[in-house]
Write a protein that holds these residues in place. Structure first.
Motif, PDB file in Angstrom:
ATOM      1  N   ASN A 112       1.255  -1.615   0.012  1.00 19.41           N
ATOM      2  CA  ASN A 112       0.454   0.127   0.356  1.00 19.41           C
ATOM      3  C   ASN A 112       1.320   1.350  -0.261  1.00 19.41           C
ATOM      4  N   ALA A 113       0.536   2.720  -0.343  1.00 14.27           N
ATOM      5  CA  ALA A 113       1.073   3.799  -0.117  1.00 14.27           C
ATOM      6  C   ALA A 113       1.805   3.910   0.579  1.00 14.27           C
ATOM      7  N   GLY A 114       3.212   3.426   1.184  1.00 17.96           N
ATOM      8  CA  GLY A 114       3.999   4.713   1.823  1.00 17.96           C
ATOM      9  C   GLY A 114       4.295   3.388   3.237  1.00 17.96           C
ATOM     10  N   GLU A 115       3.223   1.662   3.238  1.00 14.13           N
ATOM     11  CA  GLU A 115       3.347   0.794   3.810  1.00 14.13           C
ATOM     12  C   GLU A 115       5.449   0.533   4.143  1.00 14.13           C
ATOM     13  N   PHE A 116       6.439   0.586   3.384  1.00 18.47           N
ATOM     14  CA  PHE A 116       7.533   0.351   4.160  1.00 18.47           C
ATOM     15  C   PHE A 116       7.658   1.277   5.027  1.00 18.47           C
ATOM     16  N   THR A 117       7.306   2.310   4.885  1.00 18.10           N
ATOM     17  CA  THR A 117       7.784   3.714   5.770  1.00 18.10           C
ATOM     18  C   THR A 117       7.186   3.085   7.122  1.00 18.10           C
ATOM     19  N   LEU A 118       5.830   3.103   6.285  1.00 14.55           N
ATOM     20  CA  LEU A 118       5.067   2.340   8.326  1.00 14.55           C
ATOM     21  C   LEU A 118       5.405   1.335   8.958  1.00 14.55           C
ATOM     22  N   ARG A 119       5.777   0.541   8.496  1.00 10.90           N
ATOM     23  CA  ARG A 119       6.178  -0.914   8.603  1.00 10.90           C
ATOM     24  C   ARG A 119       7.625  -0.408   9.511  1.00 10.90           C
ATOM     25  N   ALA A 120       9.151   0.677   8.569  1.00 11.87           N
ATOM     26  CA  ALA A 120       9.293   1.278   9.597  1.00 11.87           C
ATOM     27  C   ALA A 120       9.455   2.075  11.158  1.00 11.87           C
ATOM     28  N   PHE A 121       7.861   2.261  11.373  1.00 13.47           N
ATOM     29  CA  PHE A 121       7.813   3.001  12.234  1.00 13.47           C
ATOM     30  C   PHE A 121       7.344   2.176  13.175  1.00 13.47           C
TER      31      PHE A 121
END
Length: 462
Positions: A112-121
């Motif tokens: 999904n949009a931004g999901e890689f960074t969301l997982r990083a968070f």
């Protein structure tokens, strides 16, 4: 979001190029990729160390998709904190989609949009403020916005907020402890130290809130309205500033009937110049609509530049003064820069005479370019870049700005309560509110709806 899923997406922009990078992240990343990667040197993908790069081919049965480089990042030492593989393939959209479809059929799903960074968070690799800075960094278009985003992504802003919150949390805990022993009438929190802390937090929050005015215009560009009567050279000035033929230039009055905008970076600061319709009385319905839009653009601008024809100065008379006074009265908070154009047609004595009548006058010839660089330097004076150059924390995010205002309001209530002898239980309510809003900024306090709104604005693959 299902954290057990293994996600895949392009990490580079769509379209043809030299290479494209496909990013895969999740618990089964290596197990999914390994059967379809054949190393040139016969190496087994599953036994490689983290941060290894292997050359080989993506292969399905006997079909070779492409020769690729596979980069391995094992948890927790990766961007997302999970096992990550990045496949650098040739930049053909066909090849990229073929590889993505292969892994979608074999255990991955589209990110999904931004999901890689969301997982990083979610995996503690970034706090929420740093995660938002990733998006700002990608969107940065000039040195100033890049510098602010880099500082925030490195934790400059969030570290300051976390430190304040921890100190406030310690005192809040002591206040809560006092409530548990309310019958004994004891004080665990030193009131003098508490007042000093509240004053310090109040000062820091006020400074951060004040910085948003500058941070917002740096992030979005400083809008500068170019206004004046018809045929004074507004469109020529816009073209001279941009060094391109952006606006139509004509001797016919009223040529510009709609606002024309473009951006220019001056010494690292972004400016949005707005060429507007000439201000005059006219029976032309379309031109009147353009003039109305001119006043709308003046209201939106941070800086107003009023351009007049220096060769017509003597005949302008009271009309010139009336228009200048009108602008000053209606927009007293906006910097107004008065510019005399077409000075290449005047003698030094005539120019000196005009300058003696108008304080802080800028003189130039948009046609020849003389004085344009001086105008750019003058515009920079309207931007307070001191905080930027000294690497002070500057707030650019409206969500952070809103949370800071609410936190400051709660702190002021606590301080007022201290001065007014308010009971500890009532102070504890305001303390919790301040802690909540500070925690919202860094993600120490969050909810699914907030995360959804933030990361929905990211590109897929980041």
């Amino acid at each position: 979001m299902q954290k057990q899923d293994t996600i895949i997406a392009m990490a580079t922009p769509n379209g043809s190029g030299a290479i494209g990078v496909i990013r895969i992240s999740g618990i089964n990343t290596i197990a999914i990729v390994a059967p379809f990667f054949k190393s040139i040197k016969g190496k087994n993908l599953t036994t490689q160390k983290s941060h290894s790069i292997l050359l080989g081919h993506i292969v399905e049965s006997k079909k070779i998709y492409d020769q690729v480089l596979v980069s391995i990042f094992k948890n927790p030492n990766s961007y997302t904190g999970e096992d990550v593989i990045e496949i650098s393939c040739h930049g053909s959209p066909y090849i990229q989609q073929q590889i993505i479809q292969l892994f979608l059929k074999n255990g991955c799903r589209m990110a999904n949009a931004g999901e890689f960074t969301l997982r990083a968070f979610l995996n503690g690799k970034l706090d929420l403020s740093q995660a938002e800075a990733v998006s700002d960094l990608i969107a940065s278009t000039n040195e100033a916005s890049h510098q602010i985003a880099i500082q925030q992504m490195r934790g400059g802003f969030s570290n300051e907020i976390k430190t304040l919150r921890e100190e406030l949390l310690n005192f809040a805990s002591l206040i809560e402890l006092e409530l548990d022993f309310s019958e004994e009438d004891v004080e665990f929190a030193n009131r003098e130290q508490f007042i000093d802390l509240l004053s310090r937090i109040q000062k820091v929050l006020s400074s951060l809130i004040d910085s948003f005015a500058m941070g917002n215009v740096i992030k979005n560009g400083i809008p500068v309205a170019i206004i004046g009567e018809p045929n004074v050279g507004k469109s020529t000035l816009l073209n001279a500033l941009l060094n391109e033929e952006k606006a139509i230039v004509s001797s016919i009055a009223g040529t510009t009937r709609d606002a024309i905008e473009d951006e220019l970076t001056i010494k690292g600061i972004g400016f949005r110049f707005i060429d507007t319709a000439g201000i005059r009385k006219t029976d032309d319905v379309v031109e009147n609509i353009g003039i109305q839009k001119t006043y709308e653009k003046i209201a939106q601008a941070q800086v107003i530049t009023y351009l007049f024809d220096a060769t017509e100065f003597q005949v302008l008379g009271s009309r010139f003064q009336t228009e200048i006074e009108k602008i000053k009265n209606e927009y007293p908070q906006k910097p107004l820069l008065i510019i005399a154009n077409k000075t290449d047609k005047l003698s030094p004595k005539e120019i000196s005479n005009i300058k003696s009548q108008i304080p802080d006058l800028q003189i130039l010839s948009a046609k020849t370019g003389e004085g344009v660089e001086e105008l750019k330097n003058k515009l920079l004076e309207f931007v307070n870049t001191g905080a930027l150059h000294s690497n002070e924390v500057i707030v650019t995010n409206s969500r952070h700005y809103d949370a800071l205002i609410k936190a400051l309001s709660a702190i002021e209530k606590v301080k007022f309560g201290m001065d007014d002898g308010l009971s500890s239980d009532l102070m504890a309510i305001d303390l919790k509110e301040a802690l909540f809003h500070l925690g919202e900024i860094t993600g120490q306090v969050t909810n699914d709806e907030l995360l959804g709104n933030i990361f929905a604005n990211f590109c897929i693959g980041k």
